[in-house]
Enzyme design. Structure first.
Site, PDB file in Angstrom:
ATOM      1  CG  HIS A  86     -14.675 -13.087  12.193  1.00 28.63           C
ATOM      2  ND1 HIS A  86     -15.408 -12.119  12.851  1.00 28.63           N
ATOM      3  CD2 HIS A  86     -13.775 -13.533  13.093  1.00 28.63           C
ATOM      4  CE1 HIS A  86     -14.965 -11.986  14.088  1.00 28.63           C
ATOM      5  NE2 HIS A  86     -13.969 -12.841  14.265  1.00 28.63           N
ATOM      6  CG  ASP A 223     -18.456 -10.651  12.069  1.00 24.41           C
ATOM      7  OD1 ASP A 223     -18.666 -11.796  11.633  1.00 24.41           O
ATOM      8  OD2 ASP A 223     -17.335 -10.248  12.428  1.00 24.41           O
ATOM      9  CB  SER A 669     -14.409 -13.254  17.466  1.00 27.79           C
ATOM     10  OG  SER A 669     -13.502 -12.219  17.194  1.00 27.79           O
TER      11      SER A 669
END
Length: 734
Positions: A86, A223, A669
């Site tokens: 992402h 991810d 992230s």
């Protein structure tokens, strides 16, 4: 190339050092604070010397890089970088179209010459210097100044520091506020401008579970995405060119193919965005009672419209995929914060602490000035809240990507009439390449019908409330959306770039509908900006004194002292462990490949690729299968908090995701999860729903971060996508 870390790091360590050891795993620590936590790190199973972690020029910290909005890390001597799927979404989207939809199909470059640019605006930032500049930032500031003067004096000093720091175009610098303006530090980052896409799984892997599983656990998300940094042949950062070569980092992370077990100590290093743990109760109540509910509602409306138009038009779906994902993430986080505030009654906890702090101030006459500063701060915050409510609708009513672009370009034309040092931040010469990249990138993330629909919703919301502005009302009275979109040239990248160098007179003479709106709204936007800056300046006159007193109070209670996250490089430590959820179920720390099959429905977002399902059903685990992942003998962590017994049963699969107690937030992230020796074992990508409130309050018993287990990444590379060319680049440790 990066130089040695400034000797002023020692000053930073002293000024922000903890009074006593931290409690449990709370704390997003500056690297130079690690020596003060040496004992705690050892107890947690971290074998790396604290002094090594404090040095930005040593392994592993010199392998950790920022993306500007996420974190990543070097994993090979050829500039190979790994981050979250992402986080690399824009780069994947940039290279996707209806013919080659890499969002749906995934992407793998089998050689260097097949690695495409991730986009003109993508950057990698390597922090190499941190310096205390508090005295320089406050030079010339005095108590006789009003808020606007104070704000611009501080900003002028900051810009002068940035100009000096960025005398070399290869560096991007920032002056960041710590502890509410009590301290300011200059951060220098090597800026790599040629970033390329290397390997990305399809979004049915990278975001398996989608919005439904976001902030939830158990998770089964792959991810991850690999990028690569390129530089000019002489090793200096350069814009994209076919002549560029892979960047050679000072070091790169080794990958531990054996991973971690429950109870193992781990570290996370990255660039957490914002936390609010030192803010006042009134600020929390404003967020809870107005800011979050109103914001979440707007996000939901925008998501619904993007979904509706995306079903009707595949081009819109691709163009706004990243926008939708970002909106969904922010919306769910806001709703999670609201739920958490109610369930844990965080306002009551924060209120109790604040009352204790004020009682401590009242108990000693010498603290009367600090108490007065708290009261002054509350008054200014009340004014700021009123401003934010009005500005929310006024600014949103100009949310069209084309009007936003026109506003920005006309502001640039006005700022270009001033000497560079006097221009607003964002409009100086240092900002031009980034602005140019943004104007270029709009082509890939814009569609007239979608932009118009989203803008109309914000216009309707503005017209339905009482916070109105005469200039905007006048523009909206005569606005013809059909005519505006049909007759503008701003939907062409060449025209947008041309406007970057046009004088104010050209804007005033233009017949472009969006340019005309920008000219008509300029004075109102400037008045809005001046009010915001005046309030910010007023607050800088009182918050630092309040924070100084608050830190003294923390010290008197032997509580940890670390600054709220502000996008700067931080380290957190913790252990691999599950937690007792609100429904009384114990969430095990690891998930298995078989969970993907169990969740698979064939319908997005639970539509795992067939080749993964076949590999799992055939038990093609390769060398990454784990027989057992059970807790080690009573760990340090379990001596502080109640730990449930691990499942001693047979694991017998490849781990997909795992939990740890490290302290993270947005911006973390893509952060590398390191074992006690500094080897890469995972990638941070999310938090559990119960953990969302950690931006305001850290609850050690339930706060857990969610990570991609790197054994799953290796399994995908070896057994699913045959990314053998990349596997050979990695340094694997068993």
């Amino acid at each position: 190339m990066p130089t040695k870390v400034s000797s002023s790091v020692s000053v930073l360590a002293l000024s922000l050092a903890v009074a006593l050891p931290a409690v449990a795993n709370e704390g997003q620590w500056l690297p130079m604070q690690m020596p003060q936590l040496s004992d705690e790190l050892q107890q947690a199973g971290i074998r790396l010397p604290a002094e090594q972690l404090a040095d930005l020029n040593q392994y592993p910290m010199n392998a950790v890089v920022g993306l500007g909005y996420c974190t990543a890390s070097f994993v090979s001597p050829k500039g190979l970088v790994v981050t979250n799927h992402h986080c690399a979404y824009r780069g994947i989207q940039f290279n996707s179209n209806e013919e080659h939809n890499y969002l749906d199909d995934g992407f793998l470059a089998t050689s260097l010459d097949k690695e495409p640019s991730a986009g003109p605006q993508e950057r990698l930032y390597v922090t190499d210097k941190i310096e205390d500049v508090t005295e320089q930032v406050y030079a010339g500031v005095n108590d006789d100044m009003d808020g606007y003067q104070r704000y611009h004096t501080i900003q002028g000093n900051r810009k002068a520091l940035l100009k000096q720091c960025e005398s070399n175009d290869n560096y991007r610098c920032h002056v960041r506020s710590f502890h509410g303006g009590k301290k300011y530090y200059l951060l220098r980052q090597l800026m790599i401008r040629d970033v390329r896409l290397v390997y990305a799984p399809p979004q049915s892997v990278g975001s398996f579970g989608g919005d439904i599983d976001n902030f939830e656990y158990p998770r089964h998300s792959g991810d991850f995405t690999f990028l690569r940094a390129y530089v000019a042949p002489d090793g200096s950062p350069a814009a994209y060119s076919e002549d560029n070569v892979p960047y050679q980092p000072k070091s790169f992370l080794k990958v531990n193919a054996s991973g971690v077990k429950q109870g193992d100590g781990v570290l996370v290093a990255g660039y957490p965005g914002r936390t609010s743990r030192h803010k006042l109760l009134s600020e929390l109540e404003f967020a809870s009672n107005w800011q979050y509910p109103v914001g979440a509602s707007r996000y939901q409306q925008r998501i619904d419209l993007i979904d509706q138009y995306g079903l009707e038009d595949g081009v819109i779906k691709i163009a706004y995929a990243g926008t939708k994902a970002s909106l969904a993430n922010r919306m769910k986080k806001m709703n999670g914060l609201l739920d958490g505030f109610r369930k844990t009654d965080i306002p009551a906890i924060k209120g109790s602490n604040e009352h204790a702090f004020k009682d401590w101030l009242k108990a000693e006459p010498s603290r009367a000035d600090a108490l007065a500063k708290v009261e002054q701060l509350e008054k200014k915050l009340a004014e700021q809240r009123n401003y934010k409510q009005r500005a929310f609708y006024f600014e949103n009513a100009q949310s069209s990507a084309l009007l936003n672009t026109a506003n920005r370009l006309y502001k640039l034309a006005n700022e270009r009439q001033k000497p560079d040092a006097e221009r607003e931040e964002g409009y100086q010469e240092r900002d031009m390449k980034m602005l140019e990249g943004r104007l270029n990138r709009l082509t890939r993330s814009f569609h007239t019908r979608m932009d118009r629909g989203l803008w109309q919703m914000d216009i309707d919301a503005y017209l339905a409330q009482s916070h109105r502005t005469a200039a905007l009302d006048k523009v909206l009275e005569t606005l013809d959306l059909d005519q505006a979109y049909a007759n503008t040239g701003l939907n062409d990248s060449g025209q947008r770039l041309k406007w970057m160098t046009q004088p104010v007179s050209a804007f005033k003479a233009s017949d472009d509908p969006f340019i005309k709106m920008a000219v008509a709204l300029y004075d109102a936007n400037e008045a809005n900006r001046k009010q915001r800056q005046t309030l910010a300046g007023d607050i800088t006159a009182v918050r630092p004194a309040m924070m100084a007193a608050l830190l003294d109070w923390y010290d008197s209670r032997n509580q940890p002292v670390y600054p709220d996250a502000n996008g700067t490089l931080r380290i957190s430590y913790g252990v691999v462990d599950g937690y007792q959820a609100a429904d009384a179920l114990y969430k095990q720390p690891f998930t298995r490949l078989e969970g993907i099959v169990e969740k698979h429905t064939g319908v997005e977002p639970f539509n795992a690729p067939q080749k993964i399902l076949e590999a799992i059903k055939a038990k093609r685990y390769g060398s990454y299968s784990v027989d057992s992942i059970k807790a080690q003998t009573q760990s340090w962590y379990c001596g502080i908090l109640p730990c449930a017994e691990a499942n001693d049963g047979h694991f017998g699969s490849v781990p997909v995701n795992f939990l740890s107690s490290v302290d993270t937030t947005g911006g973390n992230s893509g952060s590398p999860i390191l074992n006690g020796d500094g080897d890469l074992v995972g990638l941070n990508f999310d938090s559990t729903y119960e953990s969302i409130t950690k931006d305001w309050y850290f609850n050690p018993s339930i706060t857990r971060a969610v990570h991609v287990d790197f054994r799953y990444v290796l399994w995908m590379m070896e057994n699913v996508d045959s990314a053998d060319n990349l596997l050979t680049e990695l340094t694997l440790i068993k």
